[in-house]
Design a protein around this motif. Structure first.
Motif, PDB file in Angstrom:
ATOM      1  N   ARG A   1       0.399  -0.631   0.028  1.00 40.83           N
ATOM      2  CA  ARG A   1       0.256   0.281  -0.287  1.00 40.83           C
ATOM      3  C   ARG A   1       0.822   1.190  -0.242  1.00 40.83           C
ATOM      4  O   ARG A   1       0.529   2.345  -1.013  1.00 40.83           O
TER       5      ARG A   1
ATOM      6  N   ASP B   1      -0.129   9.178  -1.986  1.00 36.88           N
ATOM      7  CA  ASP B   1      -1.436  10.049  -0.744  1.00 36.88           C
ATOM      8  C   ASP B   1      -0.458   9.185   1.126  1.00 36.88           C
ATOM      9  O   ASP B   1      -1.353   9.829   1.635  1.00 36.88           O
TER      10      ASP B   1
ATOM     11  N   GLY C   1     -14.889   3.997   6.058  1.00 37.85           N
ATOM     12  CA  GLY C   1     -14.251   4.702   5.204  1.00 37.85           C
ATOM     13  C   GLY C   1     -12.166   4.711   5.090  1.00 37.85           C
ATOM     14  O   GLY C   1     -12.019   6.005   4.608  1.00 37.85           O
ATOM     15  N   THR C   2     -11.361   3.889   4.794  1.00 34.03           N
ATOM     16  CA  THR C   2     -10.109   3.354   4.603  1.00 34.03           C
ATOM     17  C   THR C   2     -10.285   3.615   3.544  1.00 34.03           C
ATOM     18  O   THR C   2     -10.972   2.907   2.362  1.00 34.03           O
ATOM     19  N   SER C   3      -9.078   3.413   3.053  1.00 38.58           N
ATOM     20  CA  SER C   3      -8.809   3.551   1.296  1.00 38.58           C
ATOM     21  C   SER C   3      -7.456   2.418   1.444  1.00 38.58           C
ATOM     22  O   SER C   3      -6.509   2.745   0.630  1.00 38.58           O
ATOM     23  N   PHE C   4      -7.797   0.807   1.527  1.00 36.05           N
ATOM     24  CA  PHE C   4      -6.931  -0.317   1.267  1.00 36.05           C
ATOM     25  C   PHE C   4      -7.025  -1.035   0.397  1.00 36.05           C
ATOM     26  O   PHE C   4      -5.831  -1.297  -0.752  1.00 36.05           O
TER      27      PHE C   4
ATOM     28  N   ALA D   1      -8.911   2.833  -5.531  1.00 33.50           N
ATOM     29  CA  ALA D   1      -7.356   3.734  -5.959  1.00 33.50           C
ATOM     30  C   ALA D   1      -8.246   5.083  -5.559  1.00 33.50           C
ATOM     31  O   ALA D   1      -9.296   5.047  -5.173  1.00 33.50           O
TER      32      ALA D   1
ATOM     33  N   SER E   1      -8.677   7.363  -1.694  1.00 36.96           N
ATOM     34  CA  SER E   1      -7.378   7.376  -2.355  1.00 36.96           C
ATOM     35  C   SER E   1      -6.413   6.696  -2.376  1.00 36.96           C
ATOM     36  O   SER E   1      -6.174   5.563  -1.525  1.00 36.96           O
ATOM     37  N   GLY E   2      -5.907   5.990  -3.317  1.00 37.80           N
ATOM     38  CA  GLY E   2      -4.261   5.654  -3.744  1.00 37.80           C
ATOM     39  C   GLY E   2      -4.622   4.542  -2.858  1.00 37.80           C
ATOM     40  O   GLY E   2      -3.537   3.739  -2.610  1.00 37.80           O
ATOM     41  N   GLY E   3      -5.472   3.757  -2.665  1.00 45.41           N
ATOM     42  CA  GLY E   3      -5.586   1.924  -2.121  1.00 45.41           C
ATOM     43  C   GLY E   3      -4.977   1.205  -3.919  1.00 45.41           C
ATOM     44  O   GLY E   3      -5.498   1.312  -4.971  1.00 45.41           O
TER      45      GLY E   3
END
Lengths: 266, 224, 594
Positions: free
Chosen positions: B72, B78, C252-255, C258, C271-273
């Motif tokens: 990750r 980010d 609400g996490t982003s594992f 994306a 974001s960014g997962g």
């Protein structure tokens, strides 16, 4: 009962092999420069897998036929050579064969994935979304305008989220719902998805590649035959997955230039 | 093989030796290991094996979290780093000391098992200290979470904070299980029915929680 | 002092109340039967779902009478919507893989017979064992409850790829609470199986009776032991993956999600997962899971074959080592599910070779089984027919692995019916045949009654021929490029293939109906079957040394002592051509010298 079982196994094995030998259901004809190697790899693997399949089923059937319910006087025997022979056979015959297949197969894979696209390849961007593909050509300037996800709006047909007002590169970008490519010219496909995972599968082109959310994936190929082919999604993407498709039209270079002009005019 | 009668295999002397030091169970009403029945005579008590199985599963779980963290972080733009609350170092010290006190307790109890002691000296004293330190550790972790929340760092704020909460909370939950194990041992001890391997299993688990925490702290320091 | 002690497993007293006896029982035999019952219910639900799917695929606009009662929105007027098709497909896969193929051969038979085969009175941690079942049962209820959600269960497939599994209901029906329930169910399932594995491993290592060295364990016991080691590793990775997915949903996490995903013109608040992260974690579990489903079958089939061949395997050790090699290799090959996923193309090659190496232990296992038949006195009955059928199915499903192990060919075959045919034959049908072989073989021991042989054979013939009629054509469809997970075939290219689908559907309906024979046989024999002797198959391992059905403590207070290797068939002894593991009799072998 056992003899009937043995016969059933043999009949099933033979029936299973017939459609393959007769090429009843096969992939459509290859129209790519890299596909021949894949097809070759496929038929070699089919030969080996087929022989292994038939041999194993036949031997199983023969032993069932011969050694079932032989009566109490039958003398027990062990297969000459025993387990050691079988292990050696498995490693030498099957192991080496399969590894050889794998090694030869590297070339077919490398052709698609381990070579860079040539510098003059035609760049086309494809964007997948639930449940359609859109294609973008760079236009006269040869540059793609930047994309702004927050500006994507299907209502106003701003599919890619372009900003032609502020972005010069975006002004002449050509967007189409189907993909046209010139024949015998390498295409460099830049793949991205706007939502979930999708895939780009053209059977005739021997191409299948997933779209990865958050990543730009690239692919290159050359089509060798003019025609209209289906692009379908193979990565489960939601309720419309089964209906997510677009057409790929392979054209002669002049036809392609005309098509591009027409699209630009719209 | 033609002839097929074999003698039953010899009793594994190494395993037996391992069990023998737990004493013959004469003293203090503490029951020794081993059973008069043949069935388990040459086998280790299952809880010794089981604890390694449990620790292996926990290791796999944290390995999965670790690889998730590495992937990750590697794949994203980010990621925001932040400084770990300093209370974590205090907590680390507490957990390390608790391992020491647990070892002290284990020695006491071991000698208690062999030699009959007077009732006045409770071998459980160091267990209570360990228990207290364990509770202190969890409380300290709670302080760390509160501090981060006060800074506006919540579970979903950033992937770095997500992983921080994920790893520390999962670890704390496992520590709570360890506390449960200690309470179980204390209860057994007070009833004088503690078995040596139960104590050993609880101790191994507890030490593993310490090692795991040191690893996590290192990981969080390096990666967050 | 005994009740909570470490050896409690062997000492708990027989329960007297109904609830402790049959519901919250600590007895491994009752727990084994509970697992079997769960698997049976799940298998019929899963099969029923496959019927619905097959009918829809063959006759797309056909109304299935009564289907609207199941889901008003999913099947208005009995005609399935595309999303309902995907939801049923997801549930079919999940139910079959987790609640049938993992529970029946491993948890059900393993629970019942592993302790008996090692001569123990019970598992060492009976409370964990009871929890293992009830947690698994809860997991099943949680999964089934998603049928009753307004927008139905999740449609993401049993692989639940990200980010479809994490962005929420905006991505489609069932992708909200449906996914959360799915993830929760699977996480619970993992807990249940981890508890089970803990018991299996400790039982095998620590509770063997005197004389029973590891190499004297029956092959079925070895298979359960190897499987529990695999399960311990695999489920301990899937559970955290499910937790991460749940957090993406509810916290609400982003594992896995994306940045900048746009659905309905709305940027998703993530974001960014990493999408591929889910695939890596899932398949690290997913590939070993295939072996978790099939290795117990291998053990059961070996066990059943041996009793019916009346001679030893060519090499017991080689079989054990091969199963062990399969287990080890299964962790190095998972990337072959991801050849065209966008993973580094060099990784694809790196995953390809270990995958090809797996052919070697698989081939060895098949060769040992087949060539052990040579010179045997093979008895034909329902159990041995299914065991032999297993070999045939395992070969047929196995050879298609040659293709799918190669990334270049996978470009054509990935996500087609070829893959569906491959895994259905090798982990579906073959594993089911293993379960059937085990059922016909062990039913007398479990219930004290014999199953009906005529019905058993009818069941076998219909299943054997039927399974080939269903799954061989899947391979042909795949070779022609028929994509899987499609609710209907609307492409110009796929239209001409619909007749093949109709053939498959008819075959599936018939083969499914044949399973009702099995169900009838099972229930009827349970109450009306002929009484079974203690050792009806003249078999040698410890479960046949005890009474039928075994008493509460398995051996009636005595502890067997093991004098022999597990499979002393083809000898001359006082009882016949075999000698029991627990018999001190000295005998000469009929077998030729190796």
């Amino acid at each position: 009962m056992a003899k009937f079982f043995a016969v059933t196994i043999i009949v099933i094995a033979i029936l299973s092999a017939i459609p393959i030998l007769r090429h009843t259901w096969v992939a459509p004809e290859d129209i790519s420069t890299h596909g021949a190697l894949i097809d070759e790899q496929m038929s070699e693997t089919m030969a080996e897998a087929g022989i292994s399949f038939l041999a194993a089923q036949f031997v199983l059937a023969i032993f069932i036929w011969k050694f079932s319910n032989p009566g109490p006087d039958a003398k027990l025997k062990n297969f000459p050579g025993g387990a050691k022979g079988l292990v050696i056979a498995a490693i030498l015959v099957v192991g080496v064969e399969v590894m050889a297949l794998g090694i030869f197969g590297v070339k077919a894979w490398a052709n698609v994935y381990l070579t860079p696209p040539s510098a003059d390849a035609l760049p086309i961007q494809v964007q997948a979304g639930q449940f359609a593909y859109y294609f973008r050509y760079a236009g006269a300037d040869g540059k793609f305008g930047a994309t702004h996800p927050e500006m994507i709006n299907e209502g106003t047909q701003n599919i890619f989220g372009l900003d032609p007002e502020h972005d010069v590169d975006a002004r002449d970008d050509i967007i189409a719902a189907e993909m046209a490519i010139p024949v015998n010219k390498e295409v460099h496909l830049l793949m991205h998805t706007k939502d979930v995972g999708h895939s780009f599968y053209v059977r005739e082109l021997r191409v299948q590649q997933d779209f990865v959310p958050g990543l730009d994936v690239s692919l290159h190929f050359t089509a060798t035959k003019v025609g209209k082919y289906e692009i379908v999604c193979t990565q489960l993407c939601g309720l419309g997955h089964y209906n997510m498709k677009a057409y790929l039209e392979v054209m002669s270079q002049p036809d392609f230039d005309n098509w591009l002009k027409q699209q630009a005019g719209q | 093989m033609a002839t097929t009668v074999h003698e039953p295999p010899q009793i594994d002397s190494r395993r037996l030796a391992g069990e023998r030091h737990s004493g013959n169970g004469a003293g203090g009403g503490i029951v020794p290991d081993g059973d008069l029945r043949v069935a388990v005579e040459y086998s280790p008590p299952p809880s010794s094996t089981a604890i390694w199985v449990v620790l292996f599963a926990i290791t796999m779980m944290f390995a999965a979290f670790t690889s998730a963290l590495v992937v990750r972080k590697g794949s994203s733009l980010d990621w925001q780093t932040f400084t770990l609350p300093s209370v974590l170092y205090f907590n680390t010290l507490v957990l390390v000391i608790s391992s020491v006190t647990l070892e002290l307790a284990r020695r006491r109890i071991a000698s208690f098992m062999v030699v009959l002691r007077s009732q006045g000296e409770s071998p459980a004293r160091w267990l209570y200290v360990t228990l207290f330190l364990g509770v202190l550790f969890v409380a300290g972790q709670y302080v760390a979470w509160s501090q981060l929340r006060a800074e506006g760092l919540y579970l979903a704020t950033n992937p770095s904070s997500s992983f921080f909460y994920l790893l520390t909370v999962t670890h704390a939950l496992h520590v709570l299980c360890g506390l449960g194990g200690l309470i179980y041992v204390i209860r057994k001890l007070s009833k004088s029915v503690l078995r040596r391997n139960q104590l050993d299993a609880a101790a191994r688990y507890w030490h593993f929680m310490g090692i795991l925490w040191l690893y996590l702290l290192l990981l969080l320091r390096m990666k967050l | 002092m005994h009740d909570m002690s470490v050896h409690a497993g062997q000492h708990h007293a027989p329960p007297t109340s109904f609830i402790r006896k049959h519901v919250f029982s600590l007895d491994h035999k009752v727990i084994g039967k509970q697992y079997y019952a769960l698997a049976l219910v799940a298998a019929f639900i899963g099969m029923f779902l496959s019927w619905l799917m097959r009918i829809h695929l063959a006759w797309n606009n056909a109304a299935i009478p009564g289907l609207q009662l199941l889901s008003k929105t999913g099947a208005p007027g009995g005609v399935m919507t595309p999303e309902y098709y995907l939801q049923l497909m997801t549930m079919h896969g999940t139910i079959m893989v987790f609640f049938v193929l993992t529970t029946a051969p491993f948890a059900a038979f393993g629970n019942y017979f592993l302790p008996i085969q090692v001569g123990a009175e019970d598992m060492p941690f009976p409370r964990f064992n009871m929890m293992s079942f009830w947690v698994t049962f809860t997991a099943f209820l949680v999964l089934m409850s998603s049928f009753f959600l307004g927008d139905g269960p999740t449609l993401g497939g049993w692989t639940q790829y990200a980010p479809l599994n994490a962005v929420g209901s905006v991505a489609g029906p069932g992708q909200g609470l449906g996914v959360v329930l799915w993830m929760a169910s699977i996480a619970l399932f993992c807990v249940g199986q981890l508890l089970g594995s803990l018991n299996f491993i400790t039982t095998t290592l620590d509770l063997r009776v005197k004389g029973l060295s590891l190499m004297r364990l029956p092959l079925s016991a070895w298979a359960w032991f190897i499987t529990s080691c695999m399960g311990l590793t695999a489920f301990a990775v899937l559970m955290p993956a499910c937790i991460l997915a749940i957090l993406d949903h509810v916290a609400g996490t982003s594992f896995f999600v994306a940045s900048n995903l746009v659905i309905n013109d709305q940027i998703q608040p993530h974001s960014g997962g990493s999408t591929l992260l889910w695939q890596h974690l899932f398949w690290f579990f997913g590939h070993p899971e295939v072996y978790i489903a099939i290795v117990p079958g291998m053990g059961i089939v070996s066990h059943v074959l041996l009793a019916n061949m009346r001679k030893q395997m060519l090499s017991q050790r080689t079989l054990i080592y091969s199963m062990g090699a399969l287990a080890l290799l299964s962790y190095m090959v998972y990337g072959h599910h991801m050849f065209v996923s966008g993973m580094n193309p060099y990784s694809s090659l790196a995953f390809s070779f270990p995958t090809l190496v797996i052919t070697i232990p698989s081939t060895i296992v098949v060769l040992i089984w087949t060539f052990s038949l040579y010179g045997s006195r093979l008895r034909i009955n329902s159990a041995s027919l299914f065991a032999l059928g297993f070999i045939s199915m395992f070969v047929s499903g196995g050879v298609s692995g040659f293709f799918l192990a190669q990334p270049s060919i996978d470009i054509m075959l990935h996500a087609t019916y070829f893959v569906v045919g491959h895994f259905h034959l090798v982990m579906g049908v073959a594993a089911m045949f293993g379960i059937f072989a085990g059922t016909y073989f062990w039913f007398p021991k479990m219930t004290g009654r014999m199953m009906n042989e005529t019905l058993g054979k009818a069941h076998f013939w219909l299943s054997f021929v039927g399974a080939y009629c269903i799954f061989m054509p899947f391979h042909y469809l795949g070779m022609a490029g028929n994509v899987r997970r499609y609710a209907s075939f609307v492409d110009d290219y796929l239209q001409p293939l619909i007749p093949v689908h109709r053939f498959i559907t008819v075959a599936a309906l018939c083969t499914g109906a044949a399973q009702l024979i099995f169900l009838y046989n099972l229930i009827h024999s349970r109450f009306r079957g002929e009484a079974a002797a203690d050792n009806p198959w003249e078999a040698t391992s410890l479960e046949w040394s005890t009474a039928t059905p075994p008493p509460f403590d398995n051996f009636g207070g005595k502890h067997p002592v093991v004098y022999h290797d597990p499979y002393q068939y083809g000898v001359q002894s006082s009882v016949g051509d075999y000698v029991m593991q627990a018999s001190p009799e000295q005998v000469k072998s009929d077998n030729e010298e190796k």
